[in-house]
Scaffold this motif. Structure first.
Motif, PDB file in Angstrom:
ATOM      1  N   ILE A   1     -29.530  35.993   7.665  1.00 53.17           N
ATOM      2  CA  ILE A   1     -29.124  37.386   7.942  1.00 53.17           C
ATOM      3  C   ILE A   1     -27.631  37.556   7.695  1.00 53.17           C
ATOM      4  N   LEU A   2     -26.827  36.596   8.141  1.00 54.59           N
ATOM      5  CA  LEU A   2     -25.379  36.670   7.956  1.00 54.59           C
ATOM      6  C   LEU A   2     -25.016  36.686   6.477  1.00 54.59           C
ATOM      7  N   PHE A   3     -25.596  35.786   5.690  1.00 55.39           N
ATOM      8  CA  PHE A   3     -25.282  35.755   4.264  1.00 55.39           C
ATOM      9  C   PHE A   3     -25.757  37.025   3.558  1.00 55.39           C
ATOM     10  N   SER A   4     -26.894  37.566   3.984  1.00 52.50           N
ATOM     11  CA  SER A   4     -27.378  38.815   3.391  1.00 52.50           C
ATOM     12  C   SER A   4     -26.413  39.949   3.686  1.00 52.50           C
ATOM     13  N   ALA A   5     -25.927  40.026   4.916  1.00 53.31           N
ATOM     14  CA  ALA A   5     -24.980  41.084   5.286  1.00 53.31           C
ATOM     15  C   ALA A   5     -23.694  40.956   4.487  1.00 53.31           C
ATOM     16  N   ILE A   6     -23.208  39.751   4.338  1.00 56.98           N
ATOM     17  CA  ILE A   6     -21.980  39.529   3.561  1.00 56.98           C
ATOM     18  C   ILE A   6     -22.192  39.912   2.107  1.00 56.98           C
ATOM     19  N   ALA A   7     -23.338  39.549   1.555  1.00 56.74           N
ATOM     20  CA  ALA A   7     -23.617  39.849   0.152  1.00 56.74           C
ATOM     21  C   ALA A   7     -23.654  41.349  -0.091  1.00 56.74           C
ATOM     22  N   PHE A   8     -24.213  42.133   0.847  1.00 52.77           N
ATOM     23  CA  PHE A   8     -24.318  43.572   0.656  1.00 52.77           C
ATOM     24  C   PHE A   8     -23.027  44.312   0.970  1.00 52.77           C
ATOM     25  N   THR A   9     -22.116  43.719   1.745  1.00 56.29           N
ATOM     26  CA  THR A   9     -20.891  44.430   2.079  1.00 56.29           C
ATOM     27  C   THR A   9     -19.700  43.955   1.269  1.00 56.29           C
ATOM     28  N   SER A  10     -19.841  42.863   0.553  1.00 61.07           N
ATOM     29  CA  SER A  10     -18.693  42.380  -0.207  1.00 61.07           C
ATOM     30  C   SER A  10     -18.464  43.280  -1.413  1.00 61.07           C
ATOM     31  N   ASP A  11     -17.239  43.336  -1.839  1.00 57.27           N
ATOM     32  CA  ASP A  11     -16.861  44.206  -2.941  1.00 57.27           C
ATOM     33  C   ASP A  11     -17.108  43.481  -4.251  1.00 57.27           C
ATOM     34  N   THR A  12     -18.217  43.803  -4.904  1.00 50.82           N
ATOM     35  CA  THR A  12     -18.525  43.195  -6.183  1.00 50.82           C
ATOM     36  C   THR A  12     -18.333  44.173  -7.332  1.00 50.82           C
ATOM     37  N   ASN A  13     -17.842  45.356  -7.034  1.00 49.14           N
ATOM     38  CA  ASN A  13     -17.637  46.380  -8.047  1.00 49.14           C
ATOM     39  C   ASN A  13     -16.214  46.254  -8.590  1.00 49.14           C
ATOM     40  N   PRO A  14     -16.049  45.742  -9.811  1.00 49.82           N
ATOM     41  CA  PRO A  14     -14.701  45.562 -10.349  1.00 49.82           C
ATOM     42  C   PRO A  14     -13.981  46.873 -10.661  1.00 49.82           C
ATOM     43  N   LEU A  15     -14.680  47.996 -10.613  1.00 48.48           N
ATOM     44  CA  LEU A  15     -14.042  49.293 -10.872  1.00 48.48           C
ATOM     45  C   LEU A  15     -13.218  49.763  -9.673  1.00 48.48           C
ATOM     46  N   VAL A  16     -13.537  49.258  -8.480  1.00 45.32           N
ATOM     47  CA  VAL A  16     -12.827  49.689  -7.269  1.00 45.32           C
ATOM     48  C   VAL A  16     -11.346  49.344  -7.390  1.00 45.32           C
ATOM     49  N   GLY A  17     -10.505  50.351  -7.178  1.00 51.21           N
ATOM     50  CA  GLY A  17      -9.062  50.145  -7.250  1.00 51.21           C
ATOM     51  C   GLY A  17      -8.369  51.319  -7.914  1.00 51.21           C
ATOM     52  N   LYS A  18      -7.107  51.118  -8.222  1.00 52.29           N
ATOM     53  CA  LYS A  18      -6.291  52.136  -8.893  1.00 52.29           C
ATOM     54  C   LYS A  18      -6.107  51.728 -10.347  1.00 52.29           C
ATOM     55  N   TRP A  19      -6.346  52.681 -11.242  1.00 52.61           N
ATOM     56  CA  TRP A  19      -6.245  52.447 -12.683  1.00 52.61           C
ATOM     57  C   TRP A  19      -5.329  53.504 -13.281  1.00 52.61           C
ATOM     58  N   GLU A  20      -4.417  53.078 -14.157  1.00 55.12           N
ATOM     59  CA  GLU A  20      -3.424  53.999 -14.706  1.00 55.12           C
ATOM     60  C   GLU A  20      -3.411  53.957 -16.230  1.00 55.12           C
ATOM     61  N   TYR A  21      -3.290  55.146 -16.804  1.00 53.96           N
ATOM     62  CA  TYR A  21      -3.108  55.299 -18.239  1.00 53.96           C
ATOM     63  C   TYR A  21      -1.795  56.031 -18.457  1.00 53.96           C
ATOM     64  N   SER A  22      -0.965  55.523 -19.350  1.00 55.02           N
ATOM     65  CA  SER A  22       0.301  56.179 -19.706  1.00 55.02           C
ATOM     66  C   SER A  22       0.179  56.726 -21.114  1.00 55.02           C
TER      67      SER A  22
END
Length: 140
Positions: free
Chosen positions: A24-45
């Motif tokens: 259960i603990l590993f399942s919870a960690i797997a579903f709440t961990s940030d695996t989306n590499p798009l998350v964050g701030k992205w800038e174009y100049s």
């Protein structure tokens, strides 16, 4: 002999309880961990009509995003990822309609390009398609 059986039975119950807890603990960690590499701030100049500008996009874990031009917010909306494909919507382009883009991560996931698959929103297409965005920071 009875003591040994009872002792083994208690030990097995503890083992099963511990195993269940770990799963259960590993399942919870797997579903709440940030695996989306798009998350964050992205800038174009870039430059428009000879004037430099910075386009900043902030993608959050909760599926929302904000867009800024020269530190002024101009758009907010929702997105979700399926593998390397992003589905994005915002009120300026009809928030009931998703634009669909392939997201190409480059380097060590520190830069990316969006490639339009399908989007009828001209402003969103022109502000994303083929442009190279650099990662600024990670947002949680």
């Amino acid at each position: 002999m009875r003591y040994t059986y009872v002792h083994k039975n208690i030990t097995m119950k503890k083992f099963y309880l511990l195993s269940t807890f770990v799963v259960i603990l590993f399942s919870a960690i797997a579903f709440t961990s940030d695996t989306n590499p798009l998350v964050g701030k992205w800038e174009y100049s870039g430059a428009s009509q000879g004037q430099p500008f910075k386009l900043l996009a902030i993608f959050r874990v909760n599926g929302t995003f904000d867009g800024f031009i020269n530190k002024k917010e101009f758009v907010s909306g929702a997105y979700h990822m399926k593998h390397d494909t992003m589905y994005i919507s915002d009120p300026t382009c009809n928030d009931k309609y998703d634009g669909i883009y392939k997201v190409e991560f480059l380097g060590k996931l520190d830069s990316l390009k969006f490639h339009v698959i399908q989007d009828t929103c001209t402003g969103r297409r022109e502000g994303t398609n083929g442009l190279l965005f650099k990662k600024v920071t990670t947002v949680k």
